[in-house]
Write an enzyme that holds these catalytic residues in place. Sequence first.
Site, PDB file in Angstrom:
ATOM      1  N   LYS A   1       1.149  -1.058  -0.087  1.00  0.00           N
ATOM      2  CA  LYS A   1      -0.466  -0.187   0.363  1.00  0.00           C
ATOM      3  C   LYS A   1       0.618   1.211  -0.233  1.00  0.00           C
ATOM      4  O   LYS A   1       1.234   2.433  -0.664  1.00  0.00           O
ATOM      5  CB  LYS A   1      -1.039   0.111   1.113  1.00  0.00           C
ATOM      6  CG  LYS A   1      -1.590  -0.751   0.715  1.00  0.00           C
ATOM      7  CD  LYS A   1      -3.134  -1.171   2.262  1.00  0.00           C
ATOM      8  CE  LYS A   1      -3.525  -2.311   2.560  1.00  0.00           C
ATOM      9  NZ  LYS A   1      -4.508  -2.907   3.222  1.00  0.00           N
TER      10      LYS A   1
ATOM     11  N   GLN B   1      -4.688  -1.712   8.873  1.00  0.00           N
ATOM     12  CA  GLN B   1      -4.835  -2.801   8.955  1.00  0.00           C
ATOM     13  C   GLN B   1      -5.377  -3.824   9.915  1.00  0.00           C
ATOM     14  O   GLN B   1      -4.522  -3.975  11.059  1.00  0.00           O
ATOM     15  CB  GLN B   1      -3.244  -3.091   8.731  1.00  0.00           C
ATOM     16  CG  GLN B   1      -2.721  -4.254   8.641  1.00  0.00           C
ATOM     17  CD  GLN B   1      -3.192  -4.752   6.362  1.00  0.00           C
ATOM     18  OE1 GLN B   1      -3.227  -3.349   5.592  1.00  0.00           O
ATOM     19  NE2 GLN B   1      -3.820  -5.693   6.086  1.00  0.00           N
TER      20      GLN B   1
ATOM     21  N   ASP C   1     -10.491   2.864   3.301  1.00  0.00           N
ATOM     22  CA  ASP C   1     -11.836   1.993   3.812  1.00  0.00           C
ATOM     23  C   ASP C   1     -13.144   1.910   4.071  1.00  0.00           C
ATOM     24  O   ASP C   1     -13.595   0.273   3.935  1.00  0.00           O
ATOM     25  CB  ASP C   1     -10.987   0.555   5.535  1.00  0.00           C
ATOM     26  CG  ASP C   1      -9.732  -0.093   4.544  1.00  0.00           C
ATOM     27  OD1 ASP C   1      -9.600   0.404   3.293  1.00  0.00           O
ATOM     28  OD2 ASP C   1      -8.564  -0.151   6.132  1.00  0.00           O
TER      29      ASP C   1
END
Length: 281
Positions: A53, A97, A120
């Site tokens: 990422k 994460q 997200d």
Amino acid sequence: MTAQLIDGIQLSQHLRTEVKLRAAALTAQGKTAGLAVILVGENPASQVYVRNKVKACEDCGIYSILDKQPADLSEAALLDRISALNADPKIHGILVQLPLPAHIDTHKVLEAIALEKDVDGFHITNAGLLMTGQPLFRPCTPYGVMKMLESIDYPLRGAHAVVVGASNIVGKPQAMLLLQAGATVTICNSKTRDLGLHTRMADVLVVATGKRNLVTADMVKPGAVVLDVGMNRDDAGKLCGDVDFAATKEVAAYITPVPGGVGPMTITMLLVNTIEAAERI
Ligand code: NAP
């Protein structure tokens, strides 16, 4: 019939070119888009994901920080860190994460992220906005799947879409996006009786379970579009999906490979969401 591949690498390259242009335009206005990725602990798969990422950000001209924290970080310390990033004007997107270590309440952490930086799309308010048809951010993996369908001009209106898997991060938001695009949607989970009965009715079949070879060729309607979100390892340690790819590609009209399918699209859509966040703030 041999299915046409929907190539996630090629589509990602195309979309990332647009991201680079938008990032450069923002930078020219004196505002460089910024993403913070927080990793707690040493989960090997998570380490690879966060590295990818951050690298993707660098390649596209997006500023990024990788905030690595020890596995024994307290929940309070993580919440403090998020609060600092919420207030940081250089950061437009914050990603924690998952999975987090067991002593940390994931819901509490996700809900600490400022709504407008929740790239997200996992904050409960963003999930609600998505469900009511006013998404601020679309969760990256289902968003990537929608872009793949768009890339083949698939007419979702009136089509029957079956989503196998009902997690908060993939299956449920996927079903919402398909529904909003006009599809008739069936969602299956681990308790579904006779999975094949449902999957065989699918014009569009999205599989996101983490169960290797769960979907076999006899469970797929001839001419269907099959999107395989699963990420598993085969006996030789090679990356594979949830669908028996070799046999299913002889039945489907379109299919996504693993690797090289949905995976790269997930990171690409994270970049898109980060740019959108920076353009808005
Ligand atoms: P998850 O949270 O473990 O959820 C799995 C879902 O699959 C659950 O809803 C579960 O049902 C359902 N399921 C399990 N076994 C099933 C069966 N036999 N029949 C029907 N449904 C079944 O997983 P996730 O986070 O959604 O991820 C799913 C897969 O996608 C994993 O392989 C993950 O690594 C991969 N993934 C890939 C990407 C990417 O970028 N390519 C991104 C995210 C995830 P219940 O609700 O009944 O438990």
